[in-house]
Design an enzyme around this catalytic site. Structure first.
Site, PDB file in Angstrom:
ATOM      1  N   ASP B  19       0.944  -1.267  -0.086  1.00 58.44           N
ATOM      2  CA  ASP B  19      -0.042  -0.134  -0.034  1.00 58.44           C
ATOM      3  C   ASP B  19       0.607   1.211   0.046  1.00 58.44           C
ATOM      4  O   ASP B  19       1.754   1.275   0.735  1.00 58.44           O
ATOM      5  CB  ASP B  19      -1.002   0.097   1.237  1.00 58.44           C
ATOM      6  N   ASP B 138     -13.721  -6.801  -5.514  1.00 58.63           N
ATOM      7  CA  ASP B 138     -13.940  -6.813  -3.974  1.00 58.63           C
ATOM      8  C   ASP B 138     -15.452  -7.519  -3.563  1.00 58.63           C
ATOM      9  O   ASP B 138     -16.491  -6.962  -4.119  1.00 58.63           O
ATOM     10  CB  ASP B 138     -13.732  -5.615  -3.308  1.00 58.63           C
TER      11      ASP B 138
END
Lengths: 193, 261
Positions: B19, B138
């Protein structure tokens, strides 16, 4: 050391290839048209290719590489073709049956016979060449040449296809040596000597 | 013809995910607080040396303001890494896509934009090829048991039908899907192997499983359930396991892995 010339067919990013070749402290430049460089015949051409077979064939024609490359190949010049840059050294491809390859190697590209395409990822090379034997290489392709008398490495995806070919000083890699870790870097160094 | 009989020399990939925010690798403890984890190139090289097969960089605070630093980071990574990497987060237009590829990314991953502007998948596939586009999905198993697709980092439920969406992204030209089971993410209870098995061996593109890994056996289960690649973040960043620890476990359990000499 001989200068390395990247045949820039404007087919995608050349950064990682340049970067991989730059590790060898060899003079390196990209050339878009043969007239842009004063060739002596002693250079090493590296020809990457991304995209469709017909796109690469068109670029070779439009940028006036076709007669130059034919002369280069027939006079024993040193060349390294990568991915579609290798496929174009063959006669043609099922991807674009109308488009003509350079025909230096005998054979044609066929669609990989596997339900998951494109083939994306690492595969172990089946090769008798010591610098490739049992090494893992990174592949990204939907087409491949099933067989060739000049094959130096093969892998299987559906059926077996040529991962690498070589005739004299002309090398072709279906995989991406510039993305294949340290093995790939060393292989590039080896074929650019 | 059974697809299970089709031979393939491809080995499953292990993909650490980093990230990033404003060009640095970060760890979010909650939405507000981000902890600086270090330099992206340094961490990328660390994982490459551990045997990572590929890397994914997700810009979690992507905004127009941050794009120059994100692009500088991509360029920096491309100049140093000798394995492929994908970038995601903050890609909204074809212009953004061009910029990330020009900076040296091998693939882009789309999540929210794939849902809100699915034609972007077609455009990327036709211009750069299917291999360059990973659609991140997702998915959450809702309280009633049905599967819902979420966007905006898992904060918004979409109206999409999961089973239709996984087919549609293939038709539009995606080369891989990155399937994150939100109900497993961060739980440390393993990947959702049922979802992976449901896709089946004849699902026509590569499947990267993500979400829920706590140990090497979870990677084993995901691969056995059909994942072509497994992505994980926390267990690598917290130094609980190295990539080579995971690979050694898999090799010892008769799963072929790319080994580096």
């Amino acid at each position: 050391m001989k200068p390395v010339i990247i045949v820039d067919l404007k087919s995608g990013n050349l950064l990682s290839l340049e970067n991989a070749l730059n590790h060898h402290s060899q003079s390196l430049c990209r050339v878009q048209q043969p007239k842009d460089y004063n060739f002596t015949g002693d250079e090493i051409l590296v020809m990457p290719g991304q995209g469709r077979f017909a796109f690469i064939a068109d670029q070779i024609k439009t940028l006036r590489w076709r007669p130059f490359l034919n002369d280069w190949l027939s006079s024993g010049g040193h060349l390294v073709g990568i991915c579609v840059g290798m496929q174009i050294l063959f006669e043609g491809s099922a991807e674009d049956p109308e488009a003509r390859g350079l025909g230096f190697f005998t054979g044609r590209c066929e669609r990989l016979k596997h339900p998951k395409t494109p083939m994306v990822g690492w595969a172990k090379l089946d090769s008798y060449k010591l610098n490739m034997k049992d090494q893992y290489a990174y592949f990204v392709n939907s087409y491949g040449v099933p067989d060739c008398e000049n094959a130096t490495a093969k892998v299987t995806y559906g059926d077996a296809f040529c991962a690498a070919v070589q005739k004299n000083r002309v090398y072709g890699f279906q995989f991406h040596p510039e993305k294949s870790g340290r093995f790939g870097r060393e292989l590039l160094k080896h074929v650019c000597q | 013809m059974s697809v299970n009989n089709l031979k393939s020399d491809l080995v499953p990939r292990i993909i650490p995910c980093l990230d990033v925010a404003a060009g640095r690798v970060v760890k979010g403890t909650n939405f507000k607080q981000l902890i600086d984890m270090g330099d992206p190139v340094e961490l990328a090289l660390k994982y490459e040396q551990q045997g990572a097969d590929e890397l994914v960089f997700l810009d979690i605070k992507a905004s127009v303001d941050n794009q120059p630093s994100a692009l500088a980071m991509v360029r920096d990574v491309a100049m140093n890494l000798s394995i492929p990497f994908a970038v995601g987060g903050g890609i909204k237009t074809m212009e953004d896509v061009h910029r990330f590829f020009q900076a040296g990314a091998d693939k882009v991953t789309l999540n929210t934009m794939a849902v809100s502007q699915p034609d972007l998948i077609n455009q990327i596939a036709s211009q750069y090829g299917s291999q360059s586009i990973v659609v991140a999905i997702d998915v959450n198993r809702e309280a009633e048991g049905e599967l819902a697709i979420y966007t905006h980092g898992g904060s918004q439920k979409s109206a999409l039908n999961y089973h239709q969406w996984i087919r549609e992204v293939v038709d539009r030209g995606a080369g891989e899907i990155l399937l994150t089971a939100m109900h497993k993410d961060g739980t440390g209870s393993g990947f959702d192997c049922e979802l992976l098995a449901d896709l089946g061996a004849d699902y026509p593109i590569q499947v990267i499983a993500s979400g829920g890994a706590k140990g090497p056996e979870d990677f084993y289960d995901a691969i056995r359930a059909g994942a072509d690649a497994v992505l994980a973040a926390g267990i690598f960043h917290r130094d609980e396991y190295t990539v080579s620890d995971i690979k050694n476990h898999l090799v010892n359990n008769n799963i072929s892995m790319r080994t580096t000499t």
